[in-house]
Design a protein around this motif. Structure first.
Motif, mmCIF file in Angstrom:
data_model
loop_
_atom_site.group_PDB
_atom_site.id
_atom_site.type_symbol
_atom_site.label_atom_id
_atom_site.label_comp_id
_atom_site.label_asym_id
_atom_site.label_seq_id
_atom_site.Cartn_x
_atom_site.Cartn_y
_atom_site.Cartn_z
ATOM 1 N N GLU A 129 -1.807 -9.679 6.280
ATOM 2 C CA GLU A 129 -1.443 -10.797 5.416
ATOM 3 C C GLU A 129 -0.368 -11.695 6.026
ATOM 4 O OE1 GLU A 129 -2.372 -8.573 1.150
ATOM 5 O OE2 GLU A 129 -0.291 -8.955 1.747
ATOM 6 N N GLU A 130 0.577 -11.102 6.758
ATOM 7 C CA GLU A 130 1.711 -11.873 7.270
ATOM 8 C C GLU A 130 2.330 -11.132 8.446
ATOM 9 O OE1 GLU A 130 5.966 -13.772 5.592
ATOM 10 O OE2 GLU A 130 4.784 -12.385 4.363
ATOM 11 N N VAL A 131 2.939 -11.875 9.358
ATOM 12 C CA VAL A 131 3.659 -11.268 10.476
ATOM 13 C C VAL A 131 5.107 -11.724 10.399
ATOM 14 C CG1 VAL A 131 3.783 -10.931 12.970
ATOM 15 C CG2 VAL A 131 1.557 -11.335 11.880
ATOM 16 N N GLU A 137 5.112 2.373 13.783
ATOM 17 C CA GLU A 137 5.207 3.257 12.628
ATOM 18 C C GLU A 137 4.814 2.478 11.383
ATOM 19 O OE1 GLU A 137 9.228 4.368 11.188
ATOM 20 O OE2 GLU A 137 9.975 3.159 12.869
ATOM 21 N N ILE A 138 4.417 3.226 10.362
ATOM 22 C CA ILE A 138 3.971 2.624 9.103
ATOM 23 C C ILE A 138 4.956 2.981 7.997
ATOM 24 C CG2 ILE A 138 2.193 2.704 7.308
ATOM 25 C CD1 ILE A 138 0.140 3.165 9.512
ATOM 26 N N THR A 139 5.280 1.995 7.160
ATOM 27 C CA THR A 139 6.063 2.231 5.952
ATOM 28 C C THR A 139 5.334 1.568 4.789
ATOM 29 O OG1 THR A 139 8.259 2.043 4.940
ATOM 30 C CG2 THR A 139 7.486 0.159 6.232
ATOM 31 N N HIS A 140 5.795 1.838 3.562
ATOM 32 C CA HIS A 140 5.137 1.169 2.452
ATOM 33 C C HIS A 140 5.421 -0.333 2.530
ATOM 34 C CE1 HIS A 140 9.129 2.213 0.709
ATOM 35 N NE2 HIS A 140 9.025 1.057 0.101
ATOM 36 N N LYS A 141 4.644 -1.116 1.848
ATOM 37 C CA LYS A 141 4.638 -2.562 2.039
ATOM 38 C C LYS A 141 6.031 -3.165 1.844
ATOM 39 C CE LYS A 141 1.764 -6.570 1.007
ATOM 40 N NZ LYS A 141 0.556 -7.011 0.264
ATOM 41 N N LYS A 142 6.482 -3.872 2.890
ATOM 42 C CA LYS A 142 7.783 -4.529 2.934
ATOM 43 C C LYS A 142 8.925 -3.545 2.662
ATOM 44 C CE LYS A 142 6.054 -9.179 2.160
ATOM 45 N NZ LYS A 142 6.185 -10.469 1.475
ATOM 46 N N GLY A 143 8.720 -2.304 3.080
ATOM 47 C CA GLY A 143 9.734 -1.283 2.884
ATOM 48 C C GLY A 143 10.460 -0.929 4.156
ATOM 49 N N HIS A 191 -1.710 -2.810 1.899
ATOM 50 C CA HIS A 191 -0.988 -1.761 1.179
ATOM 51 C C HIS A 191 0.197 -1.169 1.947
ATOM 52 C CE1 HIS A 191 -4.156 -1.889 -1.769
ATOM 53 N NE2 HIS A 191 -5.071 -1.561 -0.880
ATOM 54 N N CYS A 192 0.515 -1.686 3.113
ATOM 55 C CA CYS A 192 1.610 -1.114 3.894
ATOM 56 C C CYS A 192 2.137 -2.146 4.889
ATOM 57 C CB CYS A 192 1.161 0.156 4.635
ATOM 58 S SG CYS A 192 -0.045 -0.141 5.947
ATOM 59 N N THR A 193 3.203 -1.781 5.585
ATOM 60 C CA THR A 193 3.747 -2.621 6.647
ATOM 61 C C THR A 193 3.783 -1.817 7.932
ATOM 62 O OG1 THR A 193 5.081 -4.039 5.196
ATOM 63 C CG2 THR A 193 5.817 -3.827 7.475
ATOM 64 N N VAL A 249 -4.373 6.066 11.946
ATOM 65 C CA VAL A 249 -5.678 5.385 11.987
ATOM 66 C C VAL A 249 -6.268 5.289 10.593
ATOM 67 C CG1 VAL A 249 -8.051 5.578 12.807
ATOM 68 C CG2 VAL A 249 -6.147 6.000 14.384
ATOM 69 N N HIS A 250 -6.288 6.418 9.878
ATOM 70 C CA HIS A 250 -6.906 6.464 8.544
ATOM 71 C C HIS A 250 -6.216 5.504 7.584
ATOM 72 C CE1 HIS A 250 -8.952 8.145 5.048
ATOM 73 N NE2 HIS A 250 -7.763 8.244 4.458
ATOM 74 N N THR A 251 -4.890 5.409 7.680
ATOM 75 C CA THR A 251 -4.124 4.544 6.781
ATOM 76 C C THR A 251 -4.471 3.073 6.969
ATOM 77 O OG1 THR A 251 -2.270 6.104 6.756
ATOM 78 C CG2 THR A 251 -1.779 3.848 6.110
ATOM 79 N N LEU A 252 -4.727 2.658 8.211
ATOM 80 C CA LEU A 252 -4.916 1.237 8.502
ATOM 81 C C LEU A 252 -6.343 0.732 8.293
ATOM 82 C CD1 LEU A 252 -2.712 0.911 11.720
ATOM 83 C CD2 LEU A 252 -2.144 0.214 9.389
ATOM 84 N N ILE A 253 -7.321 1.605 8.387
ATOM 85 C CA ILE A 253 -8.713 1.151 8.262
ATOM 86 C C ILE A 253 -8.968 0.568 6.871
ATOM 87 C CG2 ILE A 253 -11.110 1.935 8.146
ATOM 88 C CD1 ILE A 253 -10.508 3.793 10.477
ATOM 89 N N GLY A 254 -9.562 -0.618 6.858
ATOM 90 C CA GLY A 254 -9.894 -1.296 5.616
ATOM 91 C C GLY A 254 -8.818 -2.253 5.129
ATOM 92 N N GLN A 255 -7.657 -2.252 5.779
ATOM 93 C CA GLN A 255 -6.572 -3.130 5.350
ATOM 94 C C GLN A 255 -6.635 -4.480 6.071
ATOM 95 O OE1 GLN A 255 -2.833 -1.815 4.065
ATOM 96 N NE2 GLN A 255 -3.165 0.331 4.658
ATOM 97 N N THR A 256 -6.161 -5.500 5.379
ATOM 98 C CA THR A 256 -6.174 -6.863 5.906
ATOM 99 C C THR A 256 -4.739 -7.294 6.228
ATOM 100 O OG1 THR A 256 -8.123 -7.450 4.614
ATOM 101 C CG2 THR A 256 -6.758 -9.272 5.406
#
Length: 273
Positions: A52-54, A117-123, A67-69, A43-50
């Motif tokens: 950009e692409e699917v 799950e979350i990984t770093h952007k396009k990682g 900042h992440c995928t 939750v904390h990681t995703l708040i404030g992020q926009t």
């Protein structure tokens, strides 16, 4: 389970709906759906992020944020719905992404098998979930020589091999049956017994069937709809799947259904000798 055509159509509809939306709240009702981190960190990681692409990789949806995928797998019956915040929340809604524009992307799953799950952007290629996947069947990376080599090396049934996401990503039970029917190959045949011409037909029909299914919105079997609530239409083109006991559309022989490694498998005993 939604297969590549269904997931691709979910991706296409989400790509129309959510890019540019900024997350200001995330609600996780079923913690086991979050992999790789605790739900609070998710939750904390995703708040404030926009968003950009699917994108899509195999049967995974990939939402690229600032900042992440975010990797999401629908599993058996997972669905995304974009709704207004005041809309009634279904009892099967387990994860909610609330946006600053007062809309919500809700993840519904009757069986609670879906994962995120979350990984770093396009990682995503560095995650265990994605690392094991074979090439995308509708991409230039899916070429005949390595596909043929891997099939010839296996003693497994050719249908079982097609369902192995390490061989080619995105094929599931429905499309494997349709591919093999069009290629005129029995699903029980060991990969190592296939001729070059048979493998070439399987390769070509893999691309043909999946391309047609994507164009028609996938197959609506049981509960699948895309993220705008639209039904797929490819089920009207299915030639053997779901037609056990009916005459083959090519030769009139009765279509049979067997269990192959626990999966219901449809074929024509005459066309697929």
């Amino acid at each position: 389970m939604p297969e590549l055509p269904e997931v691709e159509n979910v991706r296409q509809t989400l790509e129309e709906l959510v890019p540019g939306k900024t997350i200001d709240q995330v609600i996780v009702q079923v913690p086991k759906m979050i992999h790789g981190m605790e739900p609070d960190e998710f939750v904390h990681t995703l708040i404030g992020q926009t968003i950009e692409e699917v994108r899509r990789r195999g049967k995974f949806l990939l939402l690229d944020l600032t900042h992440c995928t975010l990797l999401a797998h629908l599993r058996m019956e997972g669905k995304f719905r974009l709704l207004n915040e005041q809309d009634e929340v279904s009892k099967h809604t387990h994860i909610i992404f609330h946006f600053t524009d007062h809309t919500e992307l809700r993840f519904l799953d009757v069986r609670k098998f879906g994962t995120m799950e979350i990984t770093h952007k396009k990682g995503e290629e560095e995650t265990k979930s994605i690392q094991k996947l074979g090439p995308e069947p509708l991409s230039e990376l899916f070429t005949l020589p390595p596909f043929a080599e891997k099939l010839k090396r296996t003693s497994r049934a050719v249908k079982t091999a097609l369902l192995d996401q390490r061989l080619v990503a995105g094929i599931g039970n429905i499309y494997a049956d349709e591919i093999l029917f069009r290629a005129k190959v029995r699903p029980e045949r060991a990969g190592s017994t296939l001729s070059d011409s048979e493998i070439t037909r399987i390769y070509k029909e893999t691309k043909n069937v999946l391309r047609e299914a994507v164009a028609l919105g996938g197959s609506t079997i049981r509960t699948y709809v895309n993220s705008q609530g639209k039904l797929g239409q490819f089920q009207e083109k299915l030639l053997v799947y779901g037609h056990a006991g009916e005459p083959c559309p090519i030769c009139g022989t009765t279509i049979e259904k067997i269990k192959l490694n626990g999966r219901g498998t449809h074929f024509c005993p005459n066309c697929q000798k």
